[in-house]
Scaffold this active site. Structure first.
Site, PDB file in Angstrom:
ATOM      1  N   TRP A 273       0.686  -1.143   0.043  1.00 45.15           N
ATOM      2  CA  TRP A 273       0.246  -0.003  -0.042  1.00 45.15           C
ATOM      3  C   TRP A 273       0.862   1.342  -0.001  1.00 45.15           C
ATOM      4  O   TRP A 273       0.554   2.209  -0.839  1.00 45.15           O
ATOM      5  CB  TRP A 273      -1.007   0.084   1.155  1.00 45.15           C
ATOM      6  CG  TRP A 273      -2.257  -0.968   0.971  1.00 45.15           C
ATOM      7  CD1 TRP A 273      -2.404  -2.189   1.624  1.00 45.15           C
ATOM      8  CD2 TRP A 273      -3.008  -0.937  -0.155  1.00 45.15           C
ATOM      9  NE1 TRP A 273      -3.175  -2.797   1.069  1.00 45.15           N
ATOM     10  CE2 TRP A 273      -3.755  -2.242  -0.002  1.00 45.15           C
ATOM     11  CE3 TRP A 273      -3.561  -0.182  -1.156  1.00 45.15           C
ATOM     12  CZ2 TRP A 273      -4.957  -2.464  -0.956  1.00 45.15           C
ATOM     13  CZ3 TRP A 273      -4.343  -0.488  -2.161  1.00 45.15           C
ATOM     14  CH2 TRP A 273      -5.211  -1.399  -1.936  1.00 45.15           C
TER      15      TRP A 273
ATOM     16  N   ASP B 197      -1.451   6.513   6.177  1.00 46.70           N
ATOM     17  CA  ASP B 197      -2.508   5.938   5.886  1.00 46.70           C
ATOM     18  C   ASP B 197      -2.989   4.660   6.911  1.00 46.70           C
ATOM     19  O   ASP B 197      -2.038   3.875   7.056  1.00 46.70           O
ATOM     20  CB  ASP B 197      -2.050   5.041   4.346  1.00 46.70           C
ATOM     21  CG  ASP B 197      -3.174   4.013   4.009  1.00 46.70           C
ATOM     22  OD1 ASP B 197      -4.254   4.189   4.519  1.00 46.70           O
ATOM     23  OD2 ASP B 197      -3.148   3.668   2.785  1.00 46.70           O
TER      24      ASP B 197
ATOM     25  N   LYS C 295     -12.186  -1.627   6.314  1.00 46.93           N
ATOM     26  CA  LYS C 295     -11.237  -2.415   7.136  1.00 46.93           C
ATOM     27  C   LYS C 295     -11.746  -2.661   8.493  1.00 46.93           C
ATOM     28  O   LYS C 295     -12.263  -3.595   9.022  1.00 46.93           O
ATOM     29  CB  LYS C 295      -9.980  -2.140   7.185  1.00 46.93           C
ATOM     30  CG  LYS C 295      -9.277  -1.762   5.549  1.00 46.93           C
ATOM     31  CD  LYS C 295      -9.453  -2.894   4.641  1.00 46.93           C
ATOM     32  CE  LYS C 295      -9.186  -2.766   3.076  1.00 46.93           C
ATOM     33  NZ  LYS C 295      -8.000  -1.952   2.825  1.00 46.93           N
TER      34      LYS C 295
END
Ligand SMILES: *Cc1c(COP(=O)(O)O)cnc(C)c1O
Length: 359
Positions: free
Chosen positions: A102, A172, A196
């Protein structure tokens, strides 16, 4: 109908009480005679939902008053470009720490908009550790330092907040927000997709310090402009109203559970149990250096890869679903976010032991 244990990395399992409340309120939200899905985002009913959503999130995370809280669309992925578009403020560089898939993606999108300085990368270690902070290359001319606090695919997590040496710190937190306490005042910007650890898909939370706002290129469309979104309560256009409502229910559930400190204790317990089961077996292993292991996403491989198919099949027969690892790295992955009960983790551990014994 029996609910199974869902170990998906996202969209992921939701608290059953939240789903039941949504079900009970489906046709008639609090006496309105309408579903939340059917009401105007500008009406009084939805205004209540929106106000509680923001205030509950501020309470849970202890967001300081000089930070804006935005609820946007486009996923965390959209933020990979919106962050440089909003935060470069006339500068030409930004620093990125690459600790997994990511952060690499975030840096890749930023590189179309500015010069990206890779402050550190764990790629040579196959993303199994976090490079020591003392070796990070921080450019004082950079607009900010970006990192990913939990790498959902590689299962690597920061335990503390890095020292950005005066640069605004951008994080993030898509896959570990609300799982452990965090001092928001140390950050310039925090962002997270909700699917999530906060609710269903459809919302991206951005928490940003006011000091960083207001210096954007005149060509930037308003919907991508944090200052404009803040001025308009994230409603320049129609927001994902039903997702906002569900995220709100998840936050109320978390508050009732005792908040972040209480859920962190459970998360520590769940992860420790699963890592112990992996480390004490001869069949399973996790490649991540122990001090960098994620509490949320736990990848593991079988020493005999030929058993993977049987593992997944037999797990499913036990109601243990979505254990297949990410397509980019293979193996298995158990995602055990806030809403995964300890019973689910214990059922997985029992199954893994039994599978090892019988194979
Ligand atoms: C899932 C995830 C993303 C991407 O989220 P989308 O909402 O699908 O754009 C980004 N970063 C991390 C850490 C993630 O786990």
């Amino acid at each position: 109908m029996a609910r199974i244990y869902n170990f998906s990395a996202g969209p992921s399992t939701l608290p059953e009480t939240v789903l039941k409340q949504a079900q009970a309120e489906m046709l008639d939200w609090q006496g309105s005679g309408m579903s939340v899905m059917e009401i105007s985002h500008r009406g009084k009913h939805f205004s209540t939902i929106a106000a509680e959503l923001e205030s509950d999130l501020r309470t849970l995370l202890g967001v300081p008053d000089n930070y804006k809280v935005l609820f946007l669309q486009g996923g965390a992925t959209a933020q990979f470009s919106h962050i440089p578009l909003n935060l470069l403020r006339g500068k030409t560089k930004a620093c990125y720490v690459n600790t997994g898939a990511w952060s690499v993606k975030a840096a890749g999108d930023a590189a179309r908009l500015c010069e990206v300085v890779i402050s550190a990368s764990a790629e040579a270690h196959k993303f199994t550790l976090i490079p020591p902070e003392k070796d990070w290359l921080l450019d004082s001319q950079a607009a900010y330092l970006h990192y990913t606090s939990n790498e959902t695919i590689h299962g690597v997590e920061f335990t503390g907040v890095p020292d950005a040496k005066g640069l605004p710190l951008v994080c993030d937190m898509s896959s570990n927000i609300l799982s452990r306490p965090v001092d928001v005042s140390k950050f310039g910007l925090i962002y997270a997709g909700t699917q999530k650890n906060m609710g269903p898909a459809g919302v991206t939370v951005v928490i940003v310090c006011e000091d960083l706002l207001g210096e954007v290129d005149a060509k930037l469309p308003d919907v991508f402009n944090y200052a404009e979104q803040a001025k308009n309560a994230s409603m320049i256009n129609t927001p994902a109203t039903y997702s906002w409502y569900l995220v709100g229910l998840v936050l109320k559930w978390l508050i009732a559970e005792g908040g972040i400190a209480a859920i962190e204790k459970k998360n520590i317990n769940k992860a420790a149990s699963l890592y112990t089961a992996i480390d004490t077996s001869t069949l399973y292993s996790n490649p991540v250096r122990p001090d960098c292991r994620s509490r949320m996403n736990i990848p593991f491989v079988l020493s005999d890869a030929g058993l993977e198919k049987a593992f997944l099949q037999e797990a499913e027969q036990q109601g243990l679903m979505e254990l297949k690892g990410h397509r980019s790295i293979g193996g298995m992955r158990a995602s055990i976010y806030n809403a995964m009960p300890i019973e689910g983790v214990n059922a997985l551990i029992d199954f893994m032991a039994e599978f090892e014994r019988t194979h």
